[in-house]
Design an enzyme around this catalytic site. Structure first.
Site, short mmCIF file in Angstrom:
data_model
loop_
_atom_site.label_atom_id
_atom_site.label_comp_id
_atom_site.label_asym_id
_atom_site.label_seq_id
_atom_site.Cartn_x
_atom_site.Cartn_y
_atom_site.Cartn_z
N PRO A 107 0.84 -1.20 0.00
CA PRO A 107 0.00 0.00 0.00
C PRO A 107 0.87 1.25 0.00
CG PRO A 107 -0.77 -1.59 1.63
CD PRO A 107 0.55 -2.09 1.14
N GLU A 108 0.58 2.17 -0.91
CA GLU A 108 1.31 3.42 -0.98
C GLU A 108 0.39 4.55 -0.52
OE1 GLU A 108 3.32 3.83 -4.77
OE2 GLU A 108 3.65 1.66 -4.91
#
Length: 275
Positions: A2-3
């Site tokens: 996840p960014e």
């Protein structure tokens, strides 16, 4: 992993669902993922506290408590934080459960157990090196073309590695770095200090564009990412280069290539992003 867009989406959803709820119990199913304080100290800091809101800094999720303390979640590769209003855990890889006074359950799940969890008293963010020293984020006033140019000045590191360094820019990961460099027409191996003012302007605009698009599309899901509701994102359907090696460029038709930059898989169009 996840960014920034994915973590922002999780944050927004959980903020609406959790704010005002009280933590009645904490089940530590894998205590070793608690990095500060010791597991029982973590439980003691959480139980009985009311959730004041959810915040985000870079890729970190921050749960603000009513006494000023924070529960910090760094999801890393396969972590996820999902709210179950029916109070039932549906995650076979659940590592931490928060029982809430409204009858719901907040589940931290992590397939590969690489995520890290912290409970911090007010003013203790310094305990998390990556959080305390993080640079400005995309879509903020402090992130400007001038900032990129000044920070990049004299540096010979590859521009791709520069974008991934959270000390310089917070929240950018592998997917959005590749996408931003494509939109800016910059080869990922270019020394970042060689970028002109015009190229810094293009890169700034491209970074903001891909981050905003990721948020708009609910994030990017290839395998593990789920939002706070347990659903997948759709931005993977809009990507220009990431994970598209061997496929034609959406702009010029040239075959997308994959290379390694700074130990990270990197995708590019050799025509649109000439060295």
């Amino acid at each position: 992993m996840p960014e920034m867009p994915e973590v922002e989406i999780i944050c927004r959803y959980l903020d609406k669902q959790l704010t005002g709820q009280r933590i009645m119990g904490v089940e530590l199913l894998l205590p070793r993922q608690i990095k500060w304080p010791e597991p029982e100290g973590y439980r003691a800091m959480a139980i009985g506290r009311t959730i004041a809101g959810m915040n985000r800094r870079g890729k970190y999720l921050l749960m603000a408590l009513d006494n000023g303390s924070e529960l910090v979640f760094h999801l890393r590769m396969t972590g996820r934080l999902v709210y179950e209003p029916d109070g039932v855990n549906h995650d076979s890889y659940a590592r931490l459960l928060f029982h809430l006074d409204g009858g719901g359950l907040l589940v931290y799940g992590d397939t590969r157990t690489l995520g890290t969890l912290y409970a911090l008293s007010p003013g203790e963010r310094w305990r998390i090196h990556g959080l305390a020293e993080m640079g400005p984020e995309p879509l903020t006033e402090d992130f400007t073309p001038a900032y990129i140019q000044q920070t990049a000045k004299g540096r010979r590191t590859a521009v791709k590695s520069f974008l991934l360094n959270q000390k310089y820019i917070g929240g950018i990961g592998n997917i959005y770095a590749d996408e931003a460099l494509f939109l800016a027409g910059i080869h990922p191996l270019r020394p970042v200090g060689s970028l002109s003012a015009a190229e810094c302007q293009r890169l700034h605009q491209s970074v903001n564009t891909v981050i905003a698009a990721g948020i708009r599309d609910g994030g990017t899901t290839f395998r593990d990412y789920k939002n706070g509701e347990g659903k997948q994102g759709s931005h993977q359907e809009q990507l220009y280069v990431y994970n598209r090696q061997g496929q034609p460029c959406r702009r010029c038709g040239t075959e997308i290539e994959k290379m390694t930059v700074g130990g990270r898989g990197t995708h590019l169009c050799p025509q649109c992003q000439r060295p």
